[in-house]
Design a protein around this motif. Structure first.
Motif, PDB file in Angstrom:
ATOM      1  N   GLU A 293       0.690  -1.256  -0.176  1.00 15.53           N
ATOM      2  CA  GLU A 293      -0.126  -0.069  -0.085  1.00 15.53           C
ATOM      3  C   GLU A 293       0.775   1.351   0.081  1.00 15.53           C
ATOM      4  O   GLU A 293       0.429   2.357  -0.525  1.00 15.53           O
ATOM      5  CB  GLU A 293      -0.823  -0.139   1.146  1.00 15.53           C
ATOM      6  CG  GLU A 293      -1.619  -1.386   1.072  1.00 15.53           C
ATOM      7  CD  GLU A 293      -2.759  -1.255   2.569  1.00 15.53           C
ATOM      8  OE1 GLU A 293      -3.052  -0.047   3.194  1.00 15.53           O
ATOM      9  OE2 GLU A 293      -3.150  -2.442   3.155  1.00 15.53           O
ATOM     10  N   TYR A 294       1.970   1.456   0.387  1.00 13.48           N
ATOM     11  CA  TYR A 294       2.984   2.547   0.724  1.00 13.48           C
ATOM     12  C   TYR A 294       4.482   2.104   0.420  1.00 13.48           C
ATOM     13  O   TYR A 294       5.247   2.111   1.284  1.00 13.48           O
ATOM     14  CB  TYR A 294       2.848   3.063   2.257  1.00 13.48           C
ATOM     15  CG  TYR A 294       1.268   3.360   2.577  1.00 13.48           C
ATOM     16  CD1 TYR A 294       0.838   4.696   2.216  1.00 13.48           C
ATOM     17  CD2 TYR A 294       0.746   2.794   3.076  1.00 13.48           C
ATOM     18  CE1 TYR A 294      -0.267   4.833   2.627  1.00 13.48           C
ATOM     19  CE2 TYR A 294      -0.604   2.865   3.573  1.00 13.48           C
ATOM     20  CZ  TYR A 294      -1.151   4.083   3.446  1.00 13.48           C
ATOM     21  OH  TYR A 294      -2.429   4.431   3.717  1.00 13.48           O
ATOM     22  N   PRO A 295       4.414   1.528  -0.884  1.00 18.61           N
ATOM     23  CA  PRO A 295       5.997   1.355  -1.219  1.00 18.61           C
ATOM     24  C   PRO A 295       7.155   2.319  -1.090  1.00 18.61           C
ATOM     25  O   PRO A 295       8.130   2.034  -0.576  1.00 18.61           O
ATOM     26  CB  PRO A 295       5.838   0.526  -2.669  1.00 18.61           C
ATOM     27  CG  PRO A 295       4.584   1.478  -3.277  1.00 18.61           C
ATOM     28  CD  PRO A 295       3.692   1.477  -2.173  1.00 18.61           C
ATOM     29  N   ARG A 296       6.673   3.662  -1.549  1.00 14.86           N
ATOM     30  CA  ARG A 296       7.650   4.313  -1.470  1.00 14.86           C
ATOM     31  C   ARG A 296       8.073   4.852  -0.085  1.00 14.86           C
ATOM     32  O   ARG A 296       9.085   5.077   0.600  1.00 14.86           O
ATOM     33  CB  ARG A 296       7.137   5.927  -2.080  1.00 14.86           C
ATOM     34  CG  ARG A 296       6.933   5.673  -3.607  1.00 14.86           C
ATOM     35  CD  ARG A 296       6.640   7.177  -4.439  1.00 14.86           C
ATOM     36  NE  ARG A 296       7.777   7.812  -4.195  1.00 14.86           N
ATOM     37  CZ  ARG A 296       8.760   7.969  -5.190  1.00 14.86           C
ATOM     38  NH1 ARG A 296       8.822   6.970  -6.174  1.00 14.86           N
ATOM     39  NH2 ARG A 296      10.080   8.622  -5.203  1.00 14.86           N
ATOM     40  N   THR A 297       7.108   4.956   0.880  1.00 18.04           N
ATOM     41  CA  THR A 297       7.082   5.285   2.333  1.00 18.04           C
ATOM     42  C   THR A 297       8.053   4.086   2.833  1.00 18.04           C
ATOM     43  O   THR A 297       9.078   4.514   3.724  1.00 18.04           O
ATOM     44  CB  THR A 297       6.030   5.258   3.066  1.00 18.04           C
ATOM     45  OG1 THR A 297       5.005   6.164   2.317  1.00 18.04           O
ATOM     46  CG2 THR A 297       6.026   5.468   4.492  1.00 18.04           C
ATOM     47  N   VAL A 298       7.869   2.784   2.419  1.00 18.41           N
ATOM     48  CA  VAL A 298       8.831   1.651   3.090  1.00 18.41           C
ATOM     49  C   VAL A 298      10.382   1.912   2.462  1.00 18.41           C
ATOM     50  O   VAL A 298      11.211   1.693   3.158  1.00 18.41           O
ATOM     51  CB  VAL A 298       8.305   0.459   2.500  1.00 18.41           C
ATOM     52  CG1 VAL A 298       9.310  -0.788   2.677  1.00 18.41           C
ATOM     53  CG2 VAL A 298       6.909   0.029   3.110  1.00 18.41           C
ATOM     54  N   LEU A 299      10.604   2.346   0.994  1.00 13.27           N
ATOM     55  CA  LEU A 299      11.630   2.670   0.716  1.00 13.27           C
ATOM     56  C   LEU A 299      12.474   3.912   1.507  1.00 13.27           C
ATOM     57  O   LEU A 299      13.555   3.583   1.937  1.00 13.27           O
ATOM     58  CB  LEU A 299      11.657   3.032  -0.726  1.00 13.27           C
ATOM     59  CG  LEU A 299      11.417   1.910  -1.885  1.00 13.27           C
ATOM     60  CD1 LEU A 299      11.315   2.706  -3.149  1.00 13.27           C
ATOM     61  CD2 LEU A 299      12.722   0.817  -1.661  1.00 13.27           C
ATOM     62  N   LEU A 300      11.476   4.846   1.833  1.00 14.44           N
ATOM     63  CA  LEU A 300      12.107   5.918   2.563  1.00 14.44           C
ATOM     64  C   LEU A 300      12.647   5.275   4.059  1.00 14.44           C
ATOM     65  O   LEU A 300      13.846   5.815   4.471  1.00 14.44           O
ATOM     66  CB  LEU A 300      11.418   7.024   2.658  1.00 14.44           C
ATOM     67  CG  LEU A 300      11.648   8.212   3.516  1.00 14.44           C
ATOM     68  CD1 LEU A 300      13.002   8.921   3.221  1.00 14.44           C
ATOM     69  CD2 LEU A 300      10.399   9.316   3.812  1.00 14.44           C
ATOM     70  N   ALA A 301      11.942   4.546   4.650  1.00 12.68           N
ATOM     71  CA  ALA A 301      12.103   4.143   5.898  1.00 12.68           C
ATOM     72  C   ALA A 301      13.515   3.217   5.847  1.00 12.68           C
ATOM     73  O   ALA A 301      14.146   3.219   6.788  1.00 12.68           O
ATOM     74  CB  ALA A 301      10.689   3.339   6.571  1.00 12.68           C
ATOM     75  N   SER A 302      13.348   2.442   4.888  1.00 16.64           N
ATOM     76  CA  SER A 302      14.644   1.573   4.727  1.00 16.64           C
ATOM     77  C   SER A 302      15.945   2.296   4.522  1.00 16.64           C
ATOM     78  O   SER A 302      16.686   2.002   5.307  1.00 16.64           O
ATOM     79  CB  SER A 302      14.372   0.647   3.491  1.00 16.64           C
ATOM     80  OG  SER A 302      15.606  -0.297   3.333  1.00 16.64           O
ATOM     81  N   ASN A 303      15.799   3.497   3.747  1.00 15.25           N
ATOM     82  CA  ASN A 303      16.890   4.216   3.588  1.00 15.25           C
ATOM     83  C   ASN A 303      17.620   4.979   5.045  1.00 15.25           C
ATOM     84  O   ASN A 303      18.603   5.111   5.339  1.00 15.25           O
ATOM     85  CB  ASN A 303      16.617   5.288   2.538  1.00 15.25           C
ATOM     86  CG  ASN A 303      16.812   4.598   1.175  1.00 15.25           C
ATOM     87  OD1 ASN A 303      17.645   3.610   1.059  1.00 15.25           O
ATOM     88  ND2 ASN A 303      16.123   5.183   0.431  1.00 15.25           N
ATOM     89  N   LEU A 304      16.473   5.483   5.606  1.00 11.93           N
ATOM     90  CA  LEU A 304      16.561   6.165   6.729  1.00 11.93           C
ATOM     91  C   LEU A 304      17.264   5.388   7.990  1.00 11.93           C
ATOM     92  O   LEU A 304      17.743   5.887   8.905  1.00 11.93           O
ATOM     93  CB  LEU A 304      15.433   6.883   7.297  1.00 11.93           C
ATOM     94  CG  LEU A 304      14.984   8.099   6.347  1.00 11.93           C
ATOM     95  CD1 LEU A 304      13.478   8.581   7.097  1.00 11.93           C
ATOM     96  CD2 LEU A 304      15.884   9.162   6.467  1.00 11.93           C
ATOM     97  N   THR A 305      16.925   4.005   7.830  1.00 12.27           N
ATOM     98  CA  THR A 305      17.431   3.182   9.037  1.00 12.27           C
ATOM     99  C   THR A 305      18.749   2.228   8.676  1.00 12.27           C
ATOM    100  O   THR A 305      18.931   1.154   9.352  1.00 12.27           O
ATOM    101  CB  THR A 305      16.512   2.277   9.485  1.00 12.27           C
ATOM    102  OG1 THR A 305      15.784   1.493   8.305  1.00 12.27           O
ATOM    103  CG2 THR A 305      15.132   3.070  10.164  1.00 12.27           C
ATOM    104  N   LYS A 306      19.255   2.625   7.718  1.00  8.50           N
ATOM    105  CA  LYS A 306      20.452   1.694   7.075  1.00  8.50           C
ATOM    106  C   LYS A 306      21.540   1.665   7.865  1.00  8.50           C
ATOM    107  O   LYS A 306      22.170   0.791   8.289  1.00  8.50           O
ATOM    108  CB  LYS A 306      21.021   2.359   5.761  1.00  8.50           C
ATOM    109  CG  LYS A 306      20.253   1.954   4.583  1.00  8.50           C
ATOM    110  CD  LYS A 306      20.819   2.466   3.249  1.00  8.50           C
ATOM    111  CE  LYS A 306      20.199   2.017   2.136  1.00  8.50           C
ATOM    112  NZ  LYS A 306      19.906   0.529   1.850  1.00  8.50           N
TER     113      LYS A 306
END
Length: 842
Positions: free
Chosen positions: A447-460
């Motif tokens: 439902e929110y693929p771009r939000t997931v990508l951002l969260a993944s990048n922010l938590t690397k």
């Protein structure tokens, strides 16, 4: 403090279950606020009260009544609700077993806390007012391991004259520990003979002292053992079998991150109390200590902490606050000797934890889950956990905000989310929420693929032990902050340590959204290096809509040939990376411009080389898709690969991806110019000019001729009959078992045959044998797919309004499948029912 004043304060707090503020207490005891505060802090120093929260502070009475606090004894053992929870529960069960508990062995490396746990077990028994808790005796069997006779004397006692020097009778530890607990550390150092004598005592409760040949001695003793070795290898099997319960304690580095943080903090706090000095510890040093792997585990770590404190105290003995760590460091963790690490909120935490977990079951929409999580945080967690001087909080905050600065340069966007998710991680120290979070992540990605990508990048940069949980929670909390309407992925690639990411931060900040990703490449990078990095980036994204790249290096043609096979949609490469170009592209993406328009605008307005690679795939290809799912399509692919020219690419698409691709091909000429055949399990002739074949036609009489026509230039003529035979085998009832993972084919076939008959009657249809089989096969796979919980899709039409032969489709098909839903305890999605509609209409 006067005794009557102290008593008045204690009585006041005793009646207040939820605590009182300083002002409230002052009013009750009829003292000024300043005097009351002075007295309360004195009680705090003595450990008689505790304080929680910030502005206002709430005071509560410290609990000393063991009758009421018996279960809290083990809370002093860090990890009692985490990595060693199960072990401690075993301990409780073993020592409470009547009449005097079961023999218990604690196994673990040196310094993991075996002796400390044994002491807590004794405290627990005392709190329970259990029998056999009059005393607690400890003996380390390693002390006299080279003298078995002396150990035998110490344990079992001896009579006068039993050996040279035995001038009097002596009672051994088993007698001395009568009605108490005897803890034998390093029990593996006992000789075989002493182990035998000990297990005989365990069997009978009786033993003979050394030198005694006639009389036996009785003793009622609770036995606890500990060893650093593998008990199965170092203990006599006959002795080890008598030990009813054995538990293992993990080493320090095997503990979860939150427990390691707690242990290091606890060790420093103890030293602050010991030397009566407040401490401030550099975060770099603190982090290093949480990552250490010392052979002596917590014991060695305690020594290291003491030496650090001793060294700093020697140099700064007059200072009230002892500084430990780099003097140039600005980030510190403060530990005040007047603080308390006792957490009286465990019961409250457990209740809140259950309430919080239920949020994931009650909210159907993720946006509602986000709102309820924030509301829960505001209502319950803001005063439960303090992030002051908390290493975990600063680790999460610094990691996310430093990434934010590079990606979005909008740290306000994540401020509230960081506070909230820190409290959730603290509440979820035992990681019980993990299964619910992983299930929620699957919904987030849909439902929110771009939000997931951002969260993944922010938590690397988050510690790997908690990264997944932090990433998912952050993803939930960022819902609504990122536009999910941006169709295409955009990437900036440049030489230099910060070139691409600097432009990324500026462009994303000005556009006020997460649009661009960036890859910084070393100046010595080759095209091959760049392609490798971009391929990793592509593998984490759905590229079916298209990809836009702004680069500052390399041949566009070479980049295209290397990357295009991995991109399902279109590719636009702009051979110049500037902030103005990025902003131009960013605004067009935000405004919903179509790919072709963006490409045309770039070619017209940018003073640089632009290459727009139009089309689905550059190499000759065959597309395979099945309305019954990707697994069926992959099986068709595996059959084709045996016979088709290896230079022809065989691409598998989800059925909805195929429909989207065909729509794009209708809008854009030559989009599928390299596609020579589409194989499907439904008719597509009205959707595309590309040659197509319905694989279910292989059961027709003229199937071989159809195959010859379709595979004319793709496979050798001699192989056509082999291909046909493999397809017929696969598309038959006998082949259904290959498509099903765990459902019984015989059972499910009977069930779906009944469904197909009902569909015919309900909609007044006369289905061909081929269509009946198609529905039968699809329905069977549908049921298994729904049980497994695979990805769902949105329905392109209003399903409740669809009709077949004048009858409303949705309501009728729900009734037809109702019995199967009840039988398998599932709910078939609207997308799956829509596929049934498509099949019936074809």
């Amino acid at each position: 403090m006067k005794s009557e004043t102290r008593q008045k304060l204690v009585s006041t707090l005793k009646e207040a279950k939820n605590g009182l503020t300083t002002t409230e207490i002052a009013k009750i005891v009829e003292l000024s606020r300043s005097v009351t505060s002075l007295y309360l802090n004195e009680l705090l120093t003595n450990g008689e009260v505790i304080k929680k929260g910030r502005k206002p502070i709430y005071w509560k009475l410290a609990i000393f009544n063991r009758d009421k606090n018996e279960e809290n004894v083990f809370q002093n053992f860090i990890g009692s609700e985490g990595s060693v929870k199960e072990a401690i529960n075993k301990c409780k069960s073993a020592v409470l077993y009547p009449p005097l508990g079961l023999p218990l062995l604690i196994h673990g490396d040196s310094g993991v806390g075996k002796s400390y746990l044994a002491e807590l077990i004794f405290d627990y028994l005392k709190a329970k007012e259990a029998k056999g808790t009059e005393k607690f005796l400890v003996f380390n069997c390693a002390d006299y391991a080279n003298n078995p006779e002396l150990i035998s004397s110490i344990l079992f006692g001896h009579t006068k004259g039993a050996f040279t020097g035995a001038d009097t009778d002596k009672k051994g530890l088993l007698v001395q520990a009568d009605q108490g607990v005897l803890f034998l550390d390093e029990v593996h150092r006992l000789s075989n003979e002493n182990q035998e004598k000990l297990f005989q005592f365990m069997d009978t409760g009786r033993f003979r002292p050394m030198g005694e040949e006639a009389k036996t001695v009785t003793s009622n003793v609770r036995l606890l053992f500990a060893t650093t070795e593998n008990p199965e290898k170092v203990l006599l099997p006959t002795f080890y079998r008598r030990i009813s319960v054995a538990i293992h304690l993990p080493t320090f580095h095997q503990r979860p991150l939150l427990e390691r943080i707690g242990l290091v903090k606890y060790l420093f706090f103890n030293e602050a109390r010991r030397i009566q000095k407040d401490l401030k510890i550099g975060r770099t040093l603190f982090f290093k200590m949480t990552e250490e792997r010392l052979s002596g585990n917590v014991g060695s770590l305690r020594n290291e902490v003491r030496m650090l404190c001793a060294d700093r105290l020697r140099k700064n003995s007059e200072e009230e606050v002892i500084q430990i760590g780099d003097s140039q460091e600005n980030d510190w963790i403060y530990l005040l000797r007047s603080d308390t690490l006792t957490d009286e909120n465990k019961v409250v935490e457990e209740r809140l934890k259950r309430t919080f977990f239920n949020l994931f079951d009650k909210n159907d929409r993720l946006i509602e889950l986000k709102e309820n999580i924030y509301q829960f945080y505001q209502n319950y967690l803001t005063t439960l956990f303090s992030n002051d001087n908390d290493f975990l909080f600063y680790h999460i905050k610094n990691s996310i905000q430093s990434k934010n600065k590079k990606i979005l340069d909008n740290q306000r966007l994540t401020e509230d989310a960081i506070d909230c998710l820190y409290n959730i991680i603290k509440l979820n120290e035992s990681n019980e929420l993990k299964a619910k979070l992983i299930k929620t992540k699957q919904r987030l990605q849909r439902e929110y693929p771009r939000t997931v990508l951002l969260a993944s990048n922010l938590t690397k940069d988050i510690n790997q032990e908690i990264k997944e949980s932090v990433e998912i929670i952050l993803g939930i909390l960022l819902i609504g902050t990122v536009s999910e309407d941006i169709r295409y992925h955009a990437l900036l690639v440049a030489h230099g340590n910060t070139t691409a990411s600097s432009i990324q931060a500026v462009a994303n900040r000005i556009c006020n959204d997460y649009i661009f990703d960036a890859i910084n490449m070393p100046l010595t990078s080759s095209i091959h290096d760049i392609v490798s990095q971009v391929k990793i980036w592509l593998s984490e994204r759905d590229t079916s809509q298209g990809v836009i790249m702004l680069v500052d290096m390399g041949s566009l043609t070479q980049l295209y040939k290397s990357l295009k096979p991995q991109i399902l949609g279109e590719l636009l490469v702009i051979n110049n990376l500037t902030t103005s170009y990025a902003l131009d592209i960013g605004q067009q993406l935000l405004n919903g411009k179509l790919f072709y328009d963006i490409a045309e605008s770039a070619e017209k307005n940018f003073k640089t080389e632009v290459q727009y690679f139009e089309g689905f795939e550059v190499d000759k290809n065959i597309i395979i898709s099945s309305i019954s799912g990707k697994d069926v399509a992959k099986k068709i692919q595996s059959i084709c690969k045996k016979y088709i020219d290896p230079d022809i690419k065989i691409i598998v698409l989800e059925f909805n991806e195929l429909l989207n691709t065909l729509d794009l091909a209708n809008d854009q000429q030559d989009y599928l110019k390299s596609t020579i055949l589409i194989l499907s399990t439904s008719y597509l002739s009205n959707r595309t000019h590309i040659p197509t074949m319905n694989m279910l036609d292989v059961v027709d009489e003229d199937a071989e001729k159809q195959l010859e026509n379709s595979f004319n230039t793709l496979a050798h003529p001699n192989d056509i009959s082999n291909i046909l035979n493999e397809f017929i085998q696969f598309f038959s009832k006998e082949g259904l078992s290959e498509k099903l993972g765990f459902l019984n084919p015989d059972v499910i076939i009977r069930q779906v045959e009944d469904v197909v008959e009902k569909l015919e009657r309900r909609f007044d249809l006369k289905l061909s044998a081929k269509m009946r089989f198609n529905l039968l096969m699809h329905s069977a796979i549908l049921i298994e797919r729904t049980i497994l919980g695979v990805e769902d899709y949105s329905v392109p039409e209003k399903i409740v309004e669809l009709k077949i032969n004048g009858k409303l489709f949705y309501q009728n098909v729900k009734n037809v499948f109702y019995s199967l839903e009840q039988f398998y305890k599932i709910q078939i999605s609207d997308w799956e029912l829509y596929v049934i509609y498509e099949l019936l209409n074809s």
